[in-house]
Design a protein around this motif. Structure first.
Motif, mmCIF file in Angstrom:
data_model
loop_
_atom_site.group_PDB
_atom_site.id
_atom_site.type_symbol
_atom_site.label_atom_id
_atom_site.label_comp_id
_atom_site.label_asym_id
_atom_site.label_seq_id
_atom_site.Cartn_x
_atom_site.Cartn_y
_atom_site.Cartn_z
ATOM 1 N N GLU A 55 0.827 -1.207 0.000
ATOM 2 C CA GLU A 55 0.000 0.000 0.000
ATOM 3 C C GLU A 55 0.865 1.263 0.000
ATOM 4 O OE1 GLU A 55 -3.866 -0.351 2.365
ATOM 5 O OE2 GLU A 55 -2.537 -1.752 3.390
ATOM 6 N N LEU A 56 2.151 1.086 0.312
ATOM 7 C CA LEU A 56 3.056 2.234 0.402
ATOM 8 C C LEU A 56 4.271 2.014 -0.496
ATOM 9 C CD1 LEU A 56 3.147 2.447 4.322
ATOM 10 C CD2 LEU A 56 1.522 3.585 2.804
ATOM 11 N N PRO A 57 4.067 2.002 -1.821
ATOM 12 C CA PRO A 57 5.214 1.707 -2.697
ATOM 13 C C PRO A 57 6.284 2.800 -2.677
ATOM 14 C CG PRO A 57 3.258 2.248 -3.999
ATOM 15 C CD PRO A 57 2.812 2.141 -2.572
ATOM 16 N N LYS A 58 5.896 4.066 -2.484
ATOM 17 C CA LYS A 58 6.869 5.160 -2.626
ATOM 18 C C LYS A 58 7.169 5.826 -1.279
ATOM 19 C CE LYS A 58 4.522 7.649 -5.659
ATOM 20 N NZ LYS A 58 3.287 6.897 -5.922
ATOM 21 N N VAL A 59 8.363 6.371 -1.184
ATOM 22 C CA VAL A 59 8.727 7.161 -0.009
ATOM 23 C C VAL A 59 7.682 8.254 0.198
ATOM 24 C CG1 VAL A 59 10.355 8.940 0.773
ATOM 25 C CG2 VAL A 59 11.208 6.735 -0.033
ATOM 26 N N GLY A 60 7.227 8.395 1.415
ATOM 27 C CA GLY A 60 6.242 9.434 1.723
ATOM 28 C C GLY A 60 4.802 8.958 1.634
ATOM 29 N N ASP A 61 4.568 7.771 1.041
ATOM 30 C CA ASP A 61 3.191 7.250 0.986
ATOM 31 C C ASP A 61 2.705 6.954 2.400
ATOM 32 O OD1 ASP A 61 3.090 7.326 -1.759
ATOM 33 O OD2 ASP A 61 3.448 5.173 -2.052
ATOM 34 N N TYR A 62 1.470 7.307 2.667
ATOM 35 C CA TYR A 62 0.932 6.979 3.988
ATOM 36 C C TYR A 62 -0.534 6.569 3.913
ATOM 37 C CZ TYR A 62 -1.352 11.566 4.003
ATOM 38 O OH TYR A 62 -2.149 12.644 3.681
ATOM 39 N N ARG A 63 -0.958 5.867 4.958
ATOM 40 C CA ARG A 63 -2.360 5.501 5.161
ATOM 41 C C ARG A 63 -2.675 5.763 6.628
ATOM 42 N NH1 ARG A 63 -2.204 4.836 0.439
ATOM 43 N NH2 ARG A 63 -2.933 3.088 -0.811
#
Ligand code: FES
Ligand SMILES: [Fe+2]
Lengths: 440, 159
Positions: A55-63
């Motif tokens: 769900e968080l492939p990239k740096v900075g992705d969040y849930r």
């Protein structure tokens, strides 16, 4: 814990050997104080599924996620590491993240402007001169959840730093999670296709009990069978049986211990050769998946054996469930309110056609307008209402009790086992529940 | 009738058929290649993002077969629904085709035993209509529920 909840004696509410058999008291679904106690003991002290690395492939992705009642930001930091940070400013407690998902370098608290980076470090406390010789610093980094455990991309966490280890918590369920991922040509699943959300006016434990309840399928899901109106009676039955859902001597229901359970349809699936449908509604895409798995593991024979066994229904206590095409997560909200999320589980390394078929299959079954899940929800809500009719009575879970035995599963793990339509899984949930709720 | 009158009549008639659970009449409004889409994320795409409903013509039929069966328990008894459709905007996209935007507001009444309740659903629709043999048909319908990205109760009637 308040004085009221301390009065609950769980050992009298779950009776394993009553003259009437295995009994569970209705109060366990109806009582607000018991719900609070569960949140504290099961969700705030135990291990809980939080999300998936994909769900968080990239740096900075969040849930934004909840562990029990605690809002956490699951975020991939600048350093590539995934952390679970409490959504709470360390200054005066404002929530710092309001969106459910996104990508960011910084979380800025709107109240007095403090800035945290995506690793949780405090990067800027505004007007720093006002603190004399004790300016905010490391001690004001965002709180990180003390324990996080990852198994094949599935992220779990515990809000306390002591207690059962992650490995002991997953126990026999670990092998099943691994098998689920092994079915992908790339050896991993991918939850990047979003999710459905559902709200149900019923207790969260009903969804746990339901996941490995094959007994209900032919009744509750009769209208889903109606879509196969053009099929013969045998083919209609097959449409369910290949999901291990009906009476089938080759399909087993297993209590894995620790509250985890499965509908083990590996053997019954294998009996079908390449007709299995976890790659979409027709099964025609299976050979392609087998080929992909074979390339990864270097053995066509083993790949065929794996893929023909397929996935099965897996329930990981207290909130994670894997189905054929979907990962389901439950979120208890109140004693009579539960949120349920369904993510299509894409297979990494599989063709677009396979993954689109899996998205369509999930939509067909689940979500607020699917063919299956809404009728389950209706049953949960009817049960919640029905139990309140005589809240002082018992529910019984006796199916298959006379044949309950310890048997090796597909991984050679000795576990309590019954036939597909039995209730050993439900008894397992309650045995574990009783242990957790009566501890110390 | 003007184009606007024809198309508004179509949209209102579709709304009434959905309110009345007239599944077969509603199905007859579709072209043979119709696609019906109710996304979760408003900016999602069918091939990469899960939807509440994504149905090609065959899947529309299967959906209606389930809705017509007497064992769809979320609709036992059926919801009573009434919707207002408005804000109809029409973009002609050819001699016999139009893209139509509209908004809806649905009030749903449900009963379960002694319990009854009212719920509101709202959103916007996009219809791609095509004229075939003199009558308008739906070739594509996209429904954006205002709460499609949230936690929804079961949706057992047509939107
Ligand atoms: S509460 Fe966050 S900066 Fe003050
Ligand atoms: Fe079900």
């Amino acid at each position: 814990m308040n004085a009221h909840t301390q009065r609950v004696d769980y050992s009298t509410l779950i009776r394993e050997d009553a003259p009437e058999g295995f009994l569970v008291h209705s109060r366990l679904y109806l009582d607000e104080a018991i719900f609070e106690d569960e949140i504290e003991r099961i969700y705030h002290r135990g291990w809980v599924y939080v999300g998936h690395e994909s769900e968080l492939p990239k740096v900075g992705d969040y849930r934004l996620r909840l562990i029990g009642r605690q809002p956490v930001i699951m975020v991939r930091g600048e350093d590539q590491r995934i952390r679970l940070l409490l959504n709470r400013c360390t200054h005066r407690g404002n929530t710092i993240c309001q969106r459910e998902r996104g990508n960011t370098k910084f979380f800025r608290c709107a109240y007095h402007g403090w800035v945290f980076d995506n690793t949780g470090a405090l990067r800027e406390a505004t007007h720093v001169s006002g603190w004399g010789d004790r300016p905010p610093g490391e001690a004001q980094h965002l709180f990180e959840v003390p324990r996080m455990g990852v198994h094949r991309g599935f992220i779990f966490a515990s809000l306390v730093s002591d207690g059962v280890s992650f490995e002991d918590y997953l126990g026999n369920a670990a092998a099943y999670l691994s098998r689920y991922c092994d079915l992908a040509p790339g050896g991993e699943i991918d939850l990047s296709a979003g999710r459905h959300g559902i709200t149900v006016d019923a207790n969260w434990k009903m969804q746990l009990e339901n996941l490995t309840d094959a007994y209900h399928a032919e009744y509750v899901h009769a209208s889903a069978l109606a879509q196969f109106a053009s099929l013969s009676a045998t083919d209609k039955k097959a449409a369910f049986t290949d999901r291990g859902d009906l009476e089938n001597p080759l399909a087993m229901q297993r209590d894995l211990g620790g509250g985890h359970s499965v509908l083990d349809s590996f053997t019954s699936n294998r009996a079908q050769g390449d007709k299995l449908r976890f790659t979409g509604s027709t099964g025609t895409l299976l050979p392609e998946v087998i080929e992909g798995v074979a390339q990864r593991i270097g053995s066509h024979e083993k790949a065929q054996w794996l893929a023909r066994g397929g996935p099965c229904h897996i329930m990981v206590f207290p909130n994670l469930m894997l189905l054929w095409d979907a990962v389901r997560v439950i979120q208890p909200v109140a004693h009579s309110v539960t949120h349920i999320y369904y993510h299509p589980a894409l297979l990494k390394g599989a063709s677009e056609a396979v993954n689109i078929a899996r998205i369509r299959a999930q939509e067909g079954g689940f979500g607020p307008a699917g063919f299956l899940a809404p009728d389950d929800m209706e049953m949960f809500e009817r049960s919640q209402a029905g139990m309140a009719v005589r809240p002082d009575t018992w529910l019984e879970l006796n199916r298959g009790r006379h044949i309950e035995r310890i048997e090796d599963d597909d991984f050679g793990q000795p576990v309590r086992t019954c036939q597909n339509l039995d209730e050993v899984a439900q008894r397992g949930i309650w045995r574990h529940y009783k242990t957790v709720m009566t501890a110390e | 009738m003007s184009l606007r009158d024809e198309i508004e009549q179509f949209i209102y008639r579709e709304a009434r058929l959905m309110d009345q659970h007239r599944f077969e009449d509603w199905e007859a409004l579709w072209t043979d290649d119709g696609v019906y889409w109710v996304p979760c994320a408003h900016d999602g795409e069918p091939d990469t993002d899960v939807a509440i409903i994504y149905a090609d013509r065959a899947a529309i039929t299967r959906r209606l077969l389930r809705m017509k069966s007497n064992a769809m328990f979320i609709q036992d008894p059926r919801s009573v629904v009434a919707r207002l459709v408005g804000n109809v905007e029409i973009d002609p996209t050819g001699d016999d085709a139009a893209l139509v935007y509209s908004s809806f507001n649905i009030t749903e009444f449900r009963r379960r035993g002694h319990k009854t309740w009212l719920r509101t659903w709202a959103g916007r629709s996009e219809h791609q209509l095509r004229r075939q043999d003199g009558s308008w048909k739906m070739a594509f319908k996209k429904v954006l529920l205002v709460n499609s990205d949230g936690e929804l109760p079961a949706l057992g009637f047509l939107v």
